[in-house]
Scaffold this motif. Sequence first.
Motif, PDB file in Angstrom:
ATOM      1  N   SER A 129       1.027   7.292  13.025  1.00 22.77           N
ATOM      2  CA  SER A 129      -0.301   7.252  13.036  1.00 22.77           C
ATOM      3  C   SER A 129      -1.039   8.072  13.529  1.00 22.77           C
ATOM      4  CB  SER A 129      -0.488   5.561  13.639  1.00 22.77           C
ATOM      5  OG  SER A 129      -2.204   5.342  13.512  1.00 22.77           O
ATOM      6  N   TRP A 130      -2.240   8.350  13.107  1.00 19.36           N
ATOM      7  CA  TRP A 130      -3.239   9.400  13.802  1.00 19.36           C
ATOM      8  C   TRP A 130      -3.615   8.951  15.287  1.00 19.36           C
ATOM      9  CZ3 TRP A 130      -4.220  14.270  11.995  1.00 19.36           C
ATOM     10  CH2 TRP A 130      -5.280  15.091  12.246  1.00 19.36           C
ATOM     11  N   PRO A 131      -3.374   9.970  16.277  1.00 20.06           N
ATOM     12  CA  PRO A 131      -3.888   9.392  17.542  1.00 20.06           C
ATOM     13  C   PRO A 131      -5.087   9.387  17.744  1.00 20.06           C
ATOM     14  CG  PRO A 131      -2.879  11.801  17.605  1.00 20.06           C
ATOM     15  CD  PRO A 131      -2.925  11.167  16.074  1.00 20.06           C
ATOM     16  N   GLU A 132      -5.928   8.256  18.141  1.00 18.21           N
ATOM     17  CA  GLU A 132      -7.260   8.239  18.388  1.00 18.21           C
ATOM     18  C   GLU A 132      -7.577   8.933  19.856  1.00 18.21           C
ATOM     19  OE1 GLU A 132      -9.280   7.165  16.285  1.00 18.21           O
ATOM     20  OE2 GLU A 132      -7.644   6.887  14.730  1.00 18.21           O
ATOM     21  N   THR A 133      -6.466   9.214  20.720  1.00 17.11           N
ATOM     22  CA  THR A 133      -6.973  10.101  21.815  1.00 17.11           C
ATOM     23  C   THR A 133      -6.950  11.519  21.638  1.00 17.11           C
ATOM     24  OG1 THR A 133      -4.640  10.026  22.437  1.00 17.11           O
ATOM     25  CG2 THR A 133      -6.121   8.023  23.225  1.00 17.11           C
ATOM     26  N   GLY A 134      -6.736  11.766  20.359  1.00 19.07           N
ATOM     27  CA  GLY A 134      -6.455  13.356  20.128  1.00 19.07           C
ATOM     28  C   GLY A 134      -4.944  14.032  20.583  1.00 19.07           C
ATOM     29  N   LYS A 135      -3.943  13.221  21.151  1.00 20.62           N
ATOM     30  CA  LYS A 135      -2.763  13.733  21.441  1.00 20.62           C
ATOM     31  C   LYS A 135      -1.548  12.788  21.249  1.00 20.62           C
ATOM     32  CE  LYS A 135      -3.002  13.237  26.474  1.00 20.62           C
ATOM     33  NZ  LYS A 135      -2.986  13.960  27.851  1.00 20.62           N
ATOM     34  N   VAL A 136      -0.481  13.066  21.140  1.00 16.86           N
ATOM     35  CA  VAL A 136       0.616  12.407  21.226  1.00 16.86           C
ATOM     36  C   VAL A 136       1.699  12.815  22.172  1.00 16.86           C
ATOM     37  CG1 VAL A 136       0.515  11.792  18.742  1.00 16.86           C
ATOM     38  CG2 VAL A 136       2.095  13.771  19.450  1.00 16.86           C
ATOM     39  N   LYS A 170      -9.371  14.310  11.230  1.00 12.96           N
ATOM     40  CA  LYS A 170      -7.967  13.781  10.582  1.00 12.96           C
ATOM     41  C   LYS A 170      -7.911  14.449   9.329  1.00 12.96           C
ATOM     42  CE  LYS A 170      -8.455   8.971  12.263  1.00 12.96           C
ATOM     43  NZ  LYS A 170      -8.649   7.448  12.234  1.00 12.96           N
ATOM     44  N   THR A 171      -6.804  14.480   8.898  1.00  6.36           N
ATOM     45  CA  THR A 171      -6.158  15.124   7.811  1.00  6.36           C
ATOM     46  C   THR A 171      -6.581  13.977   6.738  1.00  6.36           C
ATOM     47  OG1 THR A 171      -4.083  14.059   7.906  1.00  6.36           O
ATOM     48  CG2 THR A 171      -4.351  16.257   8.571  1.00  6.36           C
ATOM     49  N   LYS A 172      -6.430  14.315   5.334  1.00  3.54           N
ATOM     50  CA  LYS A 172      -7.029  13.427   4.147  1.00  3.54           C
ATOM     51  C   LYS A 172      -6.133  12.126   4.214  1.00  3.54           C
ATOM     52  CE  LYS A 172      -7.685  13.265  -0.717  1.00  3.54           C
ATOM     53  NZ  LYS A 172      -7.721  13.962  -2.110  1.00  3.54           N
ATOM     54  N   ILE A 173      -4.782  12.238   4.603  1.00  4.85           N
ATOM     55  CA  ILE A 173      -4.117  11.011   4.628  1.00  4.85           C
ATOM     56  C   ILE A 173      -3.324  11.273   5.893  1.00  4.85           C
ATOM     57  CG2 ILE A 173      -2.182   9.606   3.665  1.00  4.85           C
ATOM     58  CD1 ILE A 173      -2.781  11.157   0.940  1.00  4.85           C
ATOM     59  N   SER A 174      -3.822  10.145   6.785  1.00  4.23           N
ATOM     60  CA  SER A 174      -3.607  10.653   8.285  1.00  4.23           C
ATOM     61  C   SER A 174      -2.744   9.344   8.790  1.00  4.23           C
ATOM     62  CB  SER A 174      -4.879  10.384   9.150  1.00  4.23           C
ATOM     63  OG  SER A 174      -5.427   9.395   9.076  1.00  4.23           O
ATOM     64  N   ILE A 225       0.827   8.021  -3.117  1.00  4.54           N
ATOM     65  CA  ILE A 225       2.114   8.403  -2.627  1.00  4.54           C
ATOM     66  C   ILE A 225       2.411  10.022  -2.762  1.00  4.54           C
ATOM     67  CG2 ILE A 225       4.688   8.046  -2.853  1.00  4.54           C
ATOM     68  CD1 ILE A 225       4.045   5.271  -3.550  1.00  4.54           C
ATOM     69  N   GLY A 226       1.995  10.215  -4.151  1.00 11.55           N
ATOM     70  CA  GLY A 226       2.183  11.863  -4.629  1.00 11.55           C
ATOM     71  C   GLY A 226       1.473  12.657  -3.726  1.00 11.55           C
ATOM     72  N   GLU A 227       0.129  12.261  -3.338  1.00 10.39           N
ATOM     73  CA  GLU A 227      -0.745  13.105  -2.441  1.00 10.39           C
ATOM     74  C   GLU A 227       0.013  13.337  -1.250  1.00 10.39           C
ATOM     75  OE1 GLU A 227      -5.106  12.886  -2.148  1.00 10.39           O
ATOM     76  OE2 GLU A 227      -4.651  10.926  -3.502  1.00 10.39           O
ATOM     77  N   TRP A 228       0.418  12.229  -0.585  1.00  7.94           N
ATOM     78  CA  TRP A 228       1.367  12.502   0.643  1.00  7.94           C
ATOM     79  C   TRP A 228       2.452  13.251   0.595  1.00  7.94           C
ATOM     80  CZ3 TRP A 228       5.975  12.179   3.443  1.00  7.94           C
ATOM     81  CH2 TRP A 228       5.956  12.150   4.684  1.00  7.94           C
ATOM     82  N   SER A 240       0.805  -1.227   0.117  1.00  6.59           N
ATOM     83  CA  SER A 240       0.076  -0.058   0.013  1.00  6.59           C
ATOM     84  C   SER A 240       0.880   1.294   0.067  1.00  6.59           C
ATOM     85  CB  SER A 240      -0.840   0.070   1.083  1.00  6.59           C
ATOM     86  OG  SER A 240      -0.186   0.073   2.309  1.00  6.59           O
ATOM     87  N   ALA A 241       0.316   2.427  -0.288  1.00  3.43           N
ATOM     88  CA  ALA A 241       1.144   3.479  -0.270  1.00  3.43           C
ATOM     89  C   ALA A 241       1.369   3.968   1.051  1.00  3.43           C
ATOM     90  CB  ALA A 241       0.165   4.889  -0.927  1.00  3.43           C
ATOM     91  N   LYS A 242       0.602   3.455   2.061  1.00  4.34           N
ATOM     92  CA  LYS A 242       0.839   3.665   3.481  1.00  4.34           C
ATOM     93  C   LYS A 242       2.142   2.906   3.922  1.00  4.34           C
ATOM     94  CE  LYS A 242      -0.989   2.210   8.319  1.00  4.34           C
ATOM     95  NZ  LYS A 242      -2.287   1.703   8.769  1.00  4.34           N
ATOM     96  N   THR A 243       2.302   1.898   3.470  1.00  3.34           N
ATOM     97  CA  THR A 243       3.381   0.952   3.692  1.00  3.34           C
ATOM     98  C   THR A 243       4.756   1.833   3.014  1.00  3.34           C
ATOM     99  OG1 THR A 243       2.244  -1.160   3.877  1.00  3.34           O
ATOM    100  CG2 THR A 243       4.733  -1.109   3.450  1.00  3.34           C
ATOM    101  N   VAL A 244       4.659   2.245   1.751  1.00  2.00           N
ATOM    102  CA  VAL A 244       5.621   2.648   1.293  1.00  2.00           C
ATOM    103  C   VAL A 244       6.120   4.007   2.125  1.00  2.00           C
ATOM    104  CG1 VAL A 244       6.394   4.013  -0.931  1.00  2.00           C
ATOM    105  CG2 VAL A 244       5.217   2.004  -0.949  1.00  2.00           C
ATOM    106  N   ILE A 245       5.195   4.645   2.235  1.00  2.00           N
ATOM    107  CA  ILE A 245       5.430   6.116   2.971  1.00  2.00           C
ATOM    108  C   ILE A 245       5.927   5.936   4.440  1.00  2.00           C
ATOM    109  CG2 ILE A 245       4.343   8.016   4.180  1.00  2.00           C
ATOM    110  CD1 ILE A 245       4.608   8.325   1.148  1.00  2.00           C
ATOM    111  N   HIS A 246       5.683   4.775   5.070  1.00  3.86           N
ATOM    112  CA  HIS A 246       6.351   4.524   6.336  1.00  3.86           C
ATOM    113  C   HIS A 246       7.553   4.199   6.155  1.00  3.86           C
ATOM    114  CE1 HIS A 246       2.211   3.795   8.765  1.00  3.86           C
ATOM    115  NE2 HIS A 246       2.588   4.805   8.909  1.00  3.86           N
TER     116      HIS A 246
END
Length: 546
Positions: free
Chosen positions: A482-489, A534-538, A417-420, A376-382
């Motif tokens: 990853s996007w924090p589900e608790t709202g903070k990191v 969340k942002t579009k790609i989070s 990938i280009g969007e991110w 996935s694009a997610k795997t590539v970006i990570h």
Amino acid sequence: MKRRNALKIGTLGVAGLYLSQLKARTYFFNAANQGPFLPTWDSLSKYQVPDWFRDAKFGMWAHWGPQCEPESGDWYARGMYREDSWQYNYHVKKYGHPSKFGFKDVINVWKADKWDPEELVNLYKNAGAKYFMAMANHHDNLDLWDSTYQPKWNSVKMGPKKDIIMGWERAARKANLPFAISVHAAHAWSWYEPSQRADKNGALAGVPYDGNLKAKDGKGTWWEGLDPQELYAQNHPLSEDSYDNGKIHSQWNWGNGVTPPSKEYCQKFYNRTIELIDKFNPDLLYFDDTALPLWPVSNVGLEIAAYMYNKSLERNDRLQAVITGKILDEEQRKALVWDIEKGQSNEIEPLPWQTDTCIGSWHYDRGVYRDKRYKSAKTVIHSLIDVVSKNGNLMLNIPVRGDGSIDELERAIVEEIGEWMRLNGESIYGTRPWKIFGEGPQQESAAALTAQGFNEGKGKPYTSADFRFVTKGDKLYATAMSWPETGKVLIKSLKLGSPYYRSKIKKVKLVSTGTKLKFRQTPQGLEVYFPQEKTKISYANALEIT
């Protein structure tokens, strides 16, 4: 080690002696190779990686050639000669028996009729690639340009009847991308050995495959007048334990019983590669070899490296060339850029390096497409974020179909990938490692490198507690994976009194949107509060900290 018969014992005994003698020889193939770099590891260790490569971070690759025509995955031109393999069964069903329809015949039916290099290179540039690489030849030994030293077995004289490298190079230059070339053909000598075999079972048991054919055997065929040995290079005894299909991996560095390559074979490889450098002036030369091609049984790799560095110095006011190699020792990493295949280092490397990987198989595989098994694009970006935090670059292959196109699933991944990258690229390009590469639980599960790499995807998934760090000027980028589900990191490495960051933090910004975020620095860490939406790609969220 066991020998298969008495004849093999004698042959291998001579070969072993020859190998030990060959290691001590030095070939000066190019007496005109003038310049400060000499073909020795000591001289090449004066090399410094150019800034363009260090700043680029992300490249994309067309690992494309005739083995993509069957659309049946990696190392097809070897697997089709292995009676026990799925590729053999596929080949027999689609093309016929390899005694009658060998890989030379696959080359003949490869037409690349949908290839549009400019469209693909622009797609990759829009996805954020800062350099582009094309494959010039693979272990199948077909040159993908109008090759003077492989004059009949090249893509201009047969198959597509096109100069593939020229097409890629023109497209890359038009897009203002540095142009890289990958060269793999040094191993055709041993890699093609299964083509000397025959079936052990069935109606054609004992009938030799086409790997030993000579020019005289072509009378009345489409290849009349051609010598298959100029492609297969099999006029030599089999290597020790050649029928052990995994043995080639331990023989990749030209030891462990491999039949040594002839001086003529080494010379031809040298000539072909020097011509590539002279014709196309690549900014980067990738070798799929341990250290350098044919090392340590020949000096041709050292000669080629010295030639390319000196030529770059002659063309530019400073050295701009990059050469990559695999499984490098400490000295060799000073001379070349260390390339890790399908994996990454687990620490910040003192010298720039590169990982190369692909979203599917290296050569196009219809089964990966059918079963939707692409990365996935997610795997590539990570992977990209992790590699960059450790002083590396990512080279990503998008498998190309035999006809020269990519499929719609691949295109969607590339576009994502280009969007991110458009939203977060400033946290990637031109950055340098921080004092530590990151924090969080994922790294604790990371696997060690195996041989030339092969440790990707073996750790735990990334979470919002995983961060990767880089710097650019006075900015620190911390990417929450990853996007924090608790709202903070909570970034523990940036706690009050941190030994890594002693300046007062004045601003934290979400790079993708430019939004200033609320934060609080405590003895436990830097708490950063994310937006409600969340942002579009989070799945990877770069924070700019100043």
